[in-house]
Design an enzyme around this catalytic site. Structure first.
Site, PDB file in Angstrom:
ATOM      1  N   HIS A  72       0.765  -1.239  -0.023  1.00 11.34           N
ATOM      2  CA  HIS A  72      -0.022  -0.040  -0.061  1.00 11.34           C
ATOM      3  C   HIS A  72       1.001   1.316   0.094  1.00 11.34           C
ATOM      4  CE1 HIS A  72       0.362   0.283   4.579  1.00 11.34           C
ATOM      5  NE2 HIS A  72       0.101   1.525   4.220  1.00 11.34           N
ATOM      6  N   GLU A  76       3.717   5.453  -3.263  1.00 12.85           N
ATOM      7  CA  GLU A  76       3.852   7.012  -2.547  1.00 12.85           C
ATOM      8  C   GLU A  76       5.349   6.996  -2.043  1.00 12.85           C
ATOM      9  OE1 GLU A  76       2.016   9.220  -2.581  1.00 12.85           O
ATOM     10  OE2 GLU A  76       2.885  10.419  -1.329  1.00 12.85           O
ATOM     11  N   ASP A  77       5.676   5.823  -1.657  1.00 16.36           N
ATOM     12  CA  ASP A  77       7.094   5.937  -0.905  1.00 16.36           C
ATOM     13  C   ASP A  77       8.412   5.435  -1.310  1.00 16.36           C
ATOM     14  OD1 ASP A  77       5.825   7.389   1.146  1.00 16.36           O
ATOM     15  OD2 ASP A  77       5.467   5.604   2.342  1.00 16.36           O
ATOM     16  N   ASP A 139      -4.487   0.559   8.066  1.00 16.79           N
ATOM     17  CA  ASP A 139      -3.232   1.447   7.882  1.00 16.79           C
ATOM     18  C   ASP A 139      -3.488   2.543   9.102  1.00 16.79           C
ATOM     19  OD1 ASP A 139      -1.042   2.821   6.669  1.00 16.79           O
ATOM     20  OD2 ASP A 139      -2.373   4.310   5.903  1.00 16.79           O
TER      21      ASP A 139
HETATM   22 MN    MN Z   1       0.902   3.272   5.462  1.00 19.57          MN
END
Ligand code: MN
Length: 735
Positions: A72, A76-77, A139
């Site tokens: 997840h 993004e990261d 999350d």
């Molecule tokens: Mn997260």
């Protein structure tokens, strides 16, 4: 940290057909992509997606959701891209990861914007596939569990507030009570640590004292059910610190006064057993009235099912019980996720994978409704309002101190409650204790309130209550009192008018004398006679005439001069023909109209001596007299020939009376009309008719037709009326 092997085994335990290699590849990929990244806690970053995946295996979610959890944060990261994930794990998973990424970006970029707007986007984004939201909630749950590692206090606070405002209610609306409890408790700890500690420590103390009790009750429940062959899993639990705090805050009561701190869950095999168990438990302990709810036959909006009841169990403790099957229990704990599982996995007996396009079950319905609402352009505020709404109920259920259930419509007040208990209690109600606290009588009752009514010996319910109550019973009782009070006023007024007139005529003023003539008049009782005169439905002159039949008036000269103000002239003849001359056209003391011309006083102008006047000659009708400033004269502006100069020709000794009209604004209280009548009597003015023109709870307006001798006389009367405390305004009106 969960090991790779553990994760696969967990999924396999509820989803035997899982593609193990998919899970393994996702595990390795995420670990590799996050590489040496660290969490604020100093842990390897990968521990986070792994924990999120672990949380979701507790909900028994499908492998695609578990894989999404592992991946997840990669887009993004890390260097990962949508294309790469689609190539490695398939388009479905890539879409899900994309969805979570969008929500994460929303969080990062919208720190300052309004919550409602955020929430709106959040829902829109996830409505396409609720699994995105499930991953996001897991999350958030893990991030809340590790919140302490965030260094900046304002960041911690913002995240906690967002959790409290958005994610916890969202979990609740999705039926995921377990998630909701945890999210609330963690956010509560950050937002109000003192309150949480206080509640927790007292809760712990209470638990310490009664730990045995919980075990004893659980054993007792099991034993009694086993005796009739029902196998049950029973767990006692305490409510969360946050839910107790909320209740304490809302009801402003101490922890000691809170009942229902303990709840028991009784999980049995079948719906049939639920009802049998209910019978056994109600047979064993007295149920608390009004606490029974059957959500099995009527499930809640989020598809929650259980039987709720509260009994006064062993040692006279109130014990809340939820009786349910295992499936109902899991739906309660895991909400949407459990539905997913049961609907597509257990019920069909197949091991097919679940896709987002499968039929939506009940918990999703509200999501659809919300999306629909958004598409129809509701404002953000409305939206937040809507999502915050609990399931709408139009009733509130309250209790007497003895535990009697009183069902009232929403918005009901303690006064409604009092009338619902007994009309007499309502009439005498002067105050209320709600959950042990003094509350205003106009305060709105809430579900579960315990209401104690304080009553006096005797009281007339204030008319202002009419605006406060919502139940028909209360309203009817209050209005009955109002009618009674009103009737008493008219009786008092009528009595005053009758007595004044009799005195004027020199007739005996006593009830025994009047009783004699009651039967000659359209009144069954003396009281009704007075009431009719007070309401002006019976003319006082009729009463006087009836009295003249039976009694001979005393000599006129023996009457005190001042009291003889009314109808002095012409009263001799009145006795002869049984009529009073007041208002007869031929008696109008006007000069200038011409001999033999009929003169009348205009009923739309109501002139009285002292007013400047003018006559209007009306063919076939004679002369009608108007005040010179009467607006009605405008009709004759073009016909100056009909205007005739007239003037009053008054013999002051005659004490003739002329009809005038006044408007009064009075306090709406018993006895007011009596005071008005008394003042009128003192001034020698004769009340002829009363009309209520407007009635409000506190004041009402009346017009009073009154006989006066002159404008000066009327002015003195008005001054006298204005001197009354209950009169807020008194003025002359015309026509
Ligand atoms: Mn997260």
């Amino acid at each position: 940290m969960i090991r790779q092997y553990d994760l696969v085994e967990r999924v396999k335990s509820y989803y035997p057909a899982v593609d193990e290699s998919l899970l393994n590849r996702a595990y390795v990929y995420a670990m590799k992509m996050h590489g040496s990244q660290k969490r604020a806690s100093g842990d390897p970053y990968f521990s986070h997606p792994l924990e999120v995946a672990g949380i979701l295996t507790d909900l028994k979610l499908d492998p695609a959701t578990i894989v999404t959890a592992l991946l997840h944060d990669t887009i993004e990261d890390t260097e990962a891209t949508h294309e790469e994930i689609a190539r490695l794990f398939g388009e479905e998973i890539a879409q899900l990861v994309d969805g979570v990424t969008k929500l994460t970006r929303l969080e990062l970029t919208n720190e300052d914007s309004k919550q409602a707007e955020n929430f709106r986007k959040l829902i829109l984004a996830v409505a396409k596939d609720v699994r995105v939201l499930l991953v996001k909630l897991a999350d958030r749950l893990h991030n809340m569990r590790t919140l302490e590692h965030i260094r900046k206090p304002e960041s911690r606070r913002r995240i906690a507030q967002e959790t409290m405002d958005l994610y916890a209610p969202l979990a609740g609306r999705m039926g995921m009570q377990g998630f909701r409890d945890q999210l609330e408790d963690l956010a509560f700890a950050e937002l109000n640590p003192e309150a949480r500690d206080a509640v927790k420590s007292r809760l712990d103390l209470k638990q310490e004292k009664s730990r045995d009790l919980v075990v004893r009750i659980a054993d007792e429940i099991k034993r009694r059910l086993a005796a009739v062959g029902i196998e049950a899993w029973v767990s006692g639990r305490t409510k969360t610190a946050y839910s107790i705090w909320k209740k304490m805050e809302r009801k402003s009561i101490a922890l000691e006064q809170l009942s229902d701190i303990y709840g028991f869950r009784v999980v049995v095999d079948s719906v049939d057993d639920c009802y049998r168990a209910l019978g056994i438990l109600h047979g064993a302990w007295p149920m608390v009235p009004g606490r029974f709810k059957d959500y099995i036959s009527t499930p809640k909006g989020n598809n929650y099912r259980s039987i709720h009841t509260t009994v006064v169990g062993p040692e006279r403790e109130r014990v809340e019980m939820q009786i349910r099957t295992l499936e109902m229990h899991e739906v309660d704990e895991f909400g949407v996720a459990a539905h997913w599982f049961y609907k597509d996995y257990v019920e069909n007996g197949s091991k097919k994978s679940v896709s987002a396009s499968d039929e939506l079950v009940a918990p999703f319905r509200w999501l659809r409704e919300v999306v629909e609402m958004l598409e129809h352009d509701a404002t953000s505020e409305e939206f937040l309002e809507h999502t915050k709404l609990e399931m709408f109920q139009d009733q509130v259920f309250c209790f007497t101190p003895k535990g009697r259930l009183i069902a009232l419509p929403r918005g009901a007040t303690p006064i409604d409650f009092a009338y619902a208990v007994h009309t007499d209690i309502g009439d005498r109600c002067v105050g209320a204790m709600v959950n042990g606290r003094h509350m205003a009588l106009r305060s709105e009752l809430q579900n579960g309130d315990e209401v104690e009514i304080m009553a006096t010996g005797q009281q007339v319910p204030p008319l202002s209550w009419d605006d406060i109550v919502v139940t028909g019973k209360a309203r009817a009782a209050i209005r009955a009192h109002r009618r009674r009070a009103e009737r008493e006023q008219y009786v008092r007024l009528g009595r005053g008018i009758v007595e004044a007139s009799l005195r004027t005529e020199g007739l005996p003023v006593d009830e025994a004398a009047l009783e004699v003539v009651v039967h000659d008049l359209p009144a069954s009782t003396l009281e009704s006679l007075f009431e009719q005169v007070g309401r002006a439905t019976l003319n006082v002159e009729t009463v006087v005439r009836a009295m003249l039949v039976h009694f001979t008036p005393e000599k006129k000269s023996r009457r005190p001069k001042i009291k003889g103000a009314k109808v002095a002239a012409g009263s001799e003849r009145a006795r002869e023909d049984g009529t009073l001359p007041r208002g007869r056209p031929d008696a109008i003391p006007i000069t200038g109209a011409g001999v033999g011309t009929s003169v009348t006083l205009s009923p739309v102008s109501l002139p009285i001596p002292g007013d400047r006047i003018v006559g209007i000659m009306q063919p076939g009708k004679g002369v009608e007299v108007y005040r010179i400033d009467s607006p009605a004269l405008a009709a004759y502006d073009d016909d100056l020939d009909c205007w005739i100069a007239v003037k009053w020709d008054i013999d002051a000794d005659e004490h003739r009376q002329f009809p005038a009209r006044i408007a009064l604004v009075l306090a709406n209280a018993p006895g007011v009309l009596g005071e008005v009548a008394t003042v009128a009597g003192k001034h020698g003015a004769n009340i002829e008719n009363l009309t209520t023109t407007d009635r409000k709870p506190d004041v009402y307006e009346m017009t009073v037709d009154i006989g006066v001798e002159s404008a000066q006389h009327l002015e003195r009367l008005l001054t006298g009326l204005r001197g009354l405390k209950s009169v807020s305004s008194a003025k002359r009106v015309y026509g």
